[in-house]
Scaffold this active site. Structure first.
Site, PDB file in Angstrom:
ATOM      1  N   TRP A  17      42.917  13.755   0.998  1.00 51.39           N
ATOM      2  CA  TRP A  17      41.462  13.536   0.925  1.00 51.39           C
ATOM      3  C   TRP A  17      41.087  12.878  -0.406  1.00 51.39           C
ATOM      4  O   TRP A  17      40.349  11.890  -0.436  1.00 51.39           O
ATOM      5  CB  TRP A  17      40.787  14.897   1.077  1.00 51.39           C
ATOM      6  CG  TRP A  17      39.304  14.948   1.028  1.00 51.39           C
ATOM      7  CD1 TRP A  17      38.429  14.697   2.038  1.00 51.39           C
ATOM      8  CD2 TRP A  17      38.499  15.326  -0.096  1.00 51.39           C
ATOM      9  NE1 TRP A  17      37.131  14.901   1.617  1.00 51.39           N
ATOM     10  CE2 TRP A  17      37.154  15.281   0.300  1.00 51.39           C
ATOM     11  CE3 TRP A  17      38.803  15.699  -1.408  1.00 51.39           C
ATOM     12  CZ2 TRP A  17      36.107  15.597  -0.554  1.00 51.39           C
ATOM     13  CZ3 TRP A  17      37.755  16.010  -2.264  1.00 51.39           C
ATOM     14  CH2 TRP A  17      36.432  15.961  -1.832  1.00 51.39           C
ATOM     15  N   GLY A 435      36.660  16.272 -26.712  1.00 58.19           N
ATOM     16  CA  GLY A 435      38.080  16.540 -26.929  1.00 58.19           C
ATOM     17  C   GLY A 435      39.028  15.582 -26.256  1.00 58.19           C
ATOM     18  O   GLY A 435      39.922  15.034 -26.900  1.00 58.19           O
ATOM     19  N   SER A 436      38.865  15.320 -24.976  1.00 60.14           N
ATOM     20  CA  SER A 436      39.835  14.494 -24.258  1.00 60.14           C
ATOM     21  C   SER A 436      39.357  13.050 -24.172  1.00 60.14           C
ATOM     22  O   SER A 436      38.158  12.771 -24.134  1.00 60.14           O
ATOM     23  CB  SER A 436      40.060  15.044 -22.853  1.00 60.14           C
ATOM     24  OG  SER A 436      38.856  15.073 -22.120  1.00 60.14           O
ATOM     25  N   GLU A 487      44.178  14.701 -26.543  1.00 56.62           N
ATOM     26  CA  GLU A 487      44.745  15.566 -25.497  1.00 56.62           C
ATOM     27  C   GLU A 487      45.582  14.813 -24.468  1.00 56.62           C
ATOM     28  O   GLU A 487      45.627  15.191 -23.294  1.00 56.62           O
ATOM     29  CB  GLU A 487      43.639  16.372 -24.805  1.00 56.62           C
ATOM     30  CG  GLU A 487      42.824  17.214 -25.773  1.00 56.62           C
ATOM     31  CD  GLU A 487      41.726  18.024 -25.092  1.00 56.62           C
ATOM     32  OE1 GLU A 487      41.818  18.258 -23.880  1.00 56.62           O
ATOM     33  OE2 GLU A 487      40.780  18.422 -25.793  1.00 56.62           O
ATOM     34  N   CYS A 519      40.431  17.391  -8.361  1.00 61.27           N
ATOM     35  CA  CYS A 519      41.178  18.574  -7.920  1.00 61.27           C
ATOM     36  C   CYS A 519      41.940  19.164  -9.099  1.00 61.27           C
ATOM     37  O   CYS A 519      42.438  18.423  -9.964  1.00 61.27           O
ATOM     38  CB  CYS A 519      42.151  18.205  -6.809  1.00 61.27           C
ATOM     39  SG  CYS A 519      41.352  17.630  -5.298  1.00 61.27           S
ATOM     40  N   ASP A 602      36.943  26.049 -26.351  1.00 58.88           N
ATOM     41  CA  ASP A 602      36.000  25.729 -25.281  1.00 58.88           C
ATOM     42  C   ASP A 602      35.840  26.883 -24.294  1.00 58.88           C
ATOM     43  O   ASP A 602      36.826  27.476 -23.858  1.00 58.88           O
ATOM     44  CB  ASP A 602      36.472  24.495 -24.517  1.00 58.88           C
ATOM     45  CG  ASP A 602      36.341  23.226 -25.336  1.00 58.88           C
ATOM     46  OD1 ASP A 602      35.564  23.235 -26.307  1.00 58.88           O
ATOM     47  OD2 ASP A 602      37.014  22.232 -25.016  1.00 58.88           O
ATOM     48  N   HIS A 644      32.462  24.646 -26.479  1.00 59.20           N
ATOM     49  CA  HIS A 644      31.780  23.784 -25.506  1.00 59.20           C
ATOM     50  C   HIS A 644      31.506  24.597 -24.262  1.00 59.20           C
ATOM     51  O   HIS A 644      32.359  25.371 -23.810  1.00 59.20           O
ATOM     52  CB  HIS A 644      32.637  22.571 -25.160  1.00 59.20           C
ATOM     53  CG  HIS A 644      32.117  21.789 -23.986  1.00 59.20           C
ATOM     54  ND1 HIS A 644      30.972  21.029 -24.059  1.00 59.20           N
ATOM     55  CD2 HIS A 644      32.566  21.661 -22.708  1.00 59.20           C
ATOM     56  CE1 HIS A 644      30.737  20.472 -22.878  1.00 59.20           C
ATOM     57  NE2 HIS A 644      31.691  20.842 -22.045  1.00 59.20           N
ATOM     58  N   HIS A 697      30.452  12.335 -16.019  1.00 57.96           N
ATOM     59  CA  HIS A 697      30.900  12.405 -14.634  1.00 57.96           C
ATOM     60  C   HIS A 697      30.549  11.135 -13.860  1.00 57.96           C
ATOM     61  O   HIS A 697      30.942  10.980 -12.706  1.00 57.96           O
ATOM     62  CB  HIS A 697      30.276  13.614 -13.934  1.00 57.96           C
ATOM     63  CG  HIS A 697      30.643  14.914 -14.584  1.00 57.96           C
ATOM     64  ND1 HIS A 697      29.814  15.552 -15.479  1.00 57.96           N
ATOM     65  CD2 HIS A 697      31.758  15.679 -14.494  1.00 57.96           C
ATOM     66  CE1 HIS A 697      30.405  16.661 -15.897  1.00 57.96           C
ATOM     67  NE2 HIS A 697      31.572  16.761 -15.311  1.00 57.96           N
TER      68      HIS A 697
END
Length: 762
Positions: A17, A435-436, A487, A519, A602, A644, A697
């Protein structure tokens, strides 16, 4: 007894999916090909449930992104910024609402009750609801025509749908819900006409609270639905906790009631013993845990069934999971790499359905006929239950010695703030990230080469160092004030730490949906948790050696690791949290000893662990705050602790954030920036805070002016000396071409506001 299911994982055994979605978004599938591939996956899921022996199979639980978003577009609730002109909502508009587009911010996303699943929040403002299509009917007809399955359509009920939406607060709740009822009436009429026997109407909001007026409203809702489709049976389904007694649920005009006998078992049972159960209704018994991955103790569940049989006849009982199985992985069959004592104790979605069928089989065939299957099932459980890994004396003694009232920083925040300002000499409105940084296909391929032994450890470490060096340079070029190492060595913010702590194991195929196509593969806490060796020091120290600017060490907090893992069920959540906190405390000390004096721990999942009933909040919050402070409080005053968190209802949560006693907290807020700032207008907060100024996002690149306005709005209620500027979450899932220009715009916006503030001072 019949076997029922509430919902099946959408993602497929191998995440088919997710791959289909992302291939379509990348423009490598036509819309027709997308529909064809998702249809095949959906039918495969239905056929599997049929073959397992599930009598009552749900449909309309499958989605292209999120089930609440599906409801919103079915009701035509498309915000005006997406230029919807009526009729069936195009797939492009559907995904734009979820992900945003360059000229339209995505709809807000938040947690589905107290799970780690995120739903898209419907917007009710300035939109008149109307039925664009009958999705449950379409799903029913597909299952019937292609597989011969007379299924049970599923949809979110009007009470829950409106209460989880945005905008009803400005109106009368009852009037808002009643405005949707004609649409629900049309849906159930059409289902009845098609010959549908049962429809599942999910009302999980009934486990939170219910006022007297809301109880009256519920009776009105279901009376109207019954009148609209008198031949259609309605299963009113609740989950995640016990239904509130005030709702008078036993007498609602429905033909069946579904209750959670895992997370609300004591209260639901007590209510049934007091009130009995109506003779004209079916009781759907959620007795298999739909939110954890362990085998069920079948003997105990059989005892529960026998107790219920004293209240309800067998032919009016459905056996089912406690909630939709979208919260667990699909199948444990492929996890052959795990030790036998662990593997044999696991039950994912498919195995949970097998347990339901086995319990039903026992009732049909008798105890003797199923004795062998029951015995083998529970013998496998006992191996793990009595494992020495669950009896590490030092870990248990350390948890027992915790004095909760004496855990805290050495000095007050104001004293620490003065020391830290002298240490760091940061400008007004310091800029940083969460962070990432983007994990490209190249980064993921490098990790796979290392894990498959195609690269040596040295090759992989050199690659990670090159990425850290590249992004330290990028951050300096952009002009950020506080840097991070990026990261790149981490897959997932919880998985990474679980792999390095004792007491965790990992699956290969144990994926679950978090939001959209995102996911995650949650770690499994199977034993006592212990610190083994430093986990993050090497990369943080290397990054620090490349720059004169501060570099934050990056950890995931104990409560988030707890809430984003599948945890053992033989001890309390509090005990597991304290075990994790004590292990992380040693990592914080290792970072500080190595000269990393700005450390971010976090806790994005702290709020989602809240019990659904407010009466139960204080106990959870008490030990959750203690776990965070246990992790962070041993540092020197000059060491700055950041954290965070994801968006939550801060008007009733600010005191908890303050009690964490972090020096700086950043909050995921861009999709609901105004609502959060309103909370600060009503509450005092005195520590450092970063309100995320753009939404990570979404693939869109925010404009400078857009972020400047967000900053200015926050400064209306916050002192500039408190305020940090950052994106609203980590940038791991974004592309480089989105990330760099977005961060550049963020820095330009900050510099402009900073200059205005300095001019005002002078």
């Amino acid at each position: 007894m019949k076997c029922s299911n509430l919902g099946y994982p959408r993602i497929g055994e191998n995440r088919e999916w997710k791959k289909t979605l992302e291939t379509f978004w990348a423009g490598k599938l036509t819309e027709e090909e997308f529909y064809e591939q998702t249809t095949q996956l959906r039918l495969h899921h239905l056929q599997k449930q049929k073959e397992k022996g599930i009598d009552i199979i749900p449909v309309n639980d499958f989605t292209f992104y999120d089930h609440m978003l599906d409801m919103a577009v079915m009701f035509g609730l498309v915000p005006k910024r997406f230029s919807y002109s009526g009729g069936r909502v195009p797939l492009s508009t559907y995904f734009a609402m979820a992900r945003g587009e360059q000229n339209a911010v995505a709809c807000e996303m938040t947690k589905w009750f107290n799970t780690n699943y995120h739903y898209i929040v419907p917007e009710l403002d300035d939109v008149t609801p109307h039925l664009t299509e009958n999705k449950p009917l379409t799903a029913y007809k597909e299952a019937k025509e292609k597989l011969g399955i007379k299924s049970k359509p599923v949809l979110i009920g009007p009470y829950t749908f409106v209460k989880l939406s945005k905008g009803y607060e400005k109106k009368d709740l009852a009037q808002t819900i009643l405005s949707f009822l004609p649409l629900y009436e049309q849906i159930v009429k059409e289902l009845q006409k098609e010959g549908v026997e049962w429809v599942q109407i999910d009302e999980p909001a009934l486990v939170t609270a219910c006022t007297k007026s809301e109880k009256e409203l519920l009776f009105s809702i279901f009376e109207r639905l019954h009148t609209a489709a008198p031949q259609l049976n309605i299963m009113l389904q609740t989950y995640f906790d016990s239904i509130v007694p005030e709702s008078d649920w036993l007498n609602l005009p429905v033909q069946g009631i579904g209750l959670d006998f895992v997370h609300g078992v004591e209260q639901n049972l007590t209510q049934l013993h007091i009130s009995g159960f109506p003779e004209d209704k079916v009781l759907a018994v959620g007795l298999i845990d739909g939110r954890n991955v362990w085998r069920t103790t079948l003997s105990k569940k059989w005892e529960l069934i026998e107790e219920l049989l004293q209240i309800v006849e067998a032919d009016r009982i459905w056996l089912q999971p406690s909630c939709s199985l979208l919260h667990v992985p699909v199948s444990a069959q492929k996890e052959s790499h795990l030790a036998y004592e662990i593997r044999s104790a696991l039950a994912f979605a498919d195995e949970k359905l097998d347990e339901i069928v086995l319990l039903s089989k026992r009732h049909t065939l008798g105890a003797e006929a199923t004795k062998k299957e029951f015995t083998e099932h529970e013998e496998a459980q006992q191996l793990l239950l009595h494992s020495p890994t669950r009896a590490r004396t030092k870990v248990h003694e350390a948890v027992q010695s915790i004095q909760e009232d004496h855990i805290g920083r050495h000095s007050s925040f104001n004293e620490r703030k003065e020391i830290q300002q002298k240490t760091w000499d940061l400008p007004l409105l310091p800029t940083t990230t969460i962070g990432s940084f983007p994990q490209s296909a190249e980064v993921r391929q490098a990790r796979q080469k290392f894990r498959k032994f195609e690269w040596s450890e040295k090759q992989y470490e050199e690659y990670i160092e090159d990425k850290i060096k590249e992004w330290i340079n990028i951050q300096e070029d952009i002009g950020l004030d506080v840097l991070v190492h990026g990261e790149f060595e981490r897959t997932d913010m919880v998985e990474f730490f679980g792999e390095k702590l004792g007491g965790f194991v990992f699956t290969k195929y144990g994926w679950v949906q978090s939001y959209g196509s995102r996911c995650v593969r949650p770690p499994i806490v199977y034993a006592d948790v212990e610190f083994l060796e430093p986990m993050t020091v090497k990369e943080s120290v290397f990054a620090k050696s490349l720059t004169q600017k501060p570099v934050k060490g990056m950890l995931t907090g104990p409560v988030t690791i707890l809430n984003w893992s599948f945890i053992r069920d033989d001890i309390s959540r509090k005990q597991v949290a304290y075990q994790i906190a004590l292990a992380l405390q040693q990592e914080v000390k290792a970072l500080e000893d190595a000269g990393i004096n700005m450390i971010q721990v976090d806790e994005p999942a702290l709020r989602e662990g809240l019990p659904l009933k407010k009466a139960d909040w204080n106990e959870y919050l008490s030990w959750a705050v203690t776990a965070f402070r246990l992790t962070t409080s041993s540092v020197a005053d000059s060491t700055q602790i950041h954290t965070h968190m994801c968006y939550c209802e801060f008007h009733d949560f600010i005191h908890v954030i303050s009690e964490l006693d972090a020096d700086v907290i950043s909050i995921e807020t861009s999709r609901s920036h105004g609502e959060l700032i309103a909370a600060f207008e009503q509450n005092i907060y005195d520590k450092g805070i970063g309100l995320g100024v753009y939404d990570i996002h979404s693939p869109r690149i925010p404009e400078v002016d857009e972020m400047s306005k967000m900053i200015q709005r926050a400064l209306d209620v916050l002192n500039p000396s408190q305020f940090w500027i950052n994106p609203d979450c980590g940038l791991k899932t974004r592309g480089v071409d989105e990330t760099i220009p977005s961060l550049k715009n963020m820095v330009v916006a900050t510099q402009a506001v900073r200059q205005q503030l300095l001019q005002q001072k002078s």
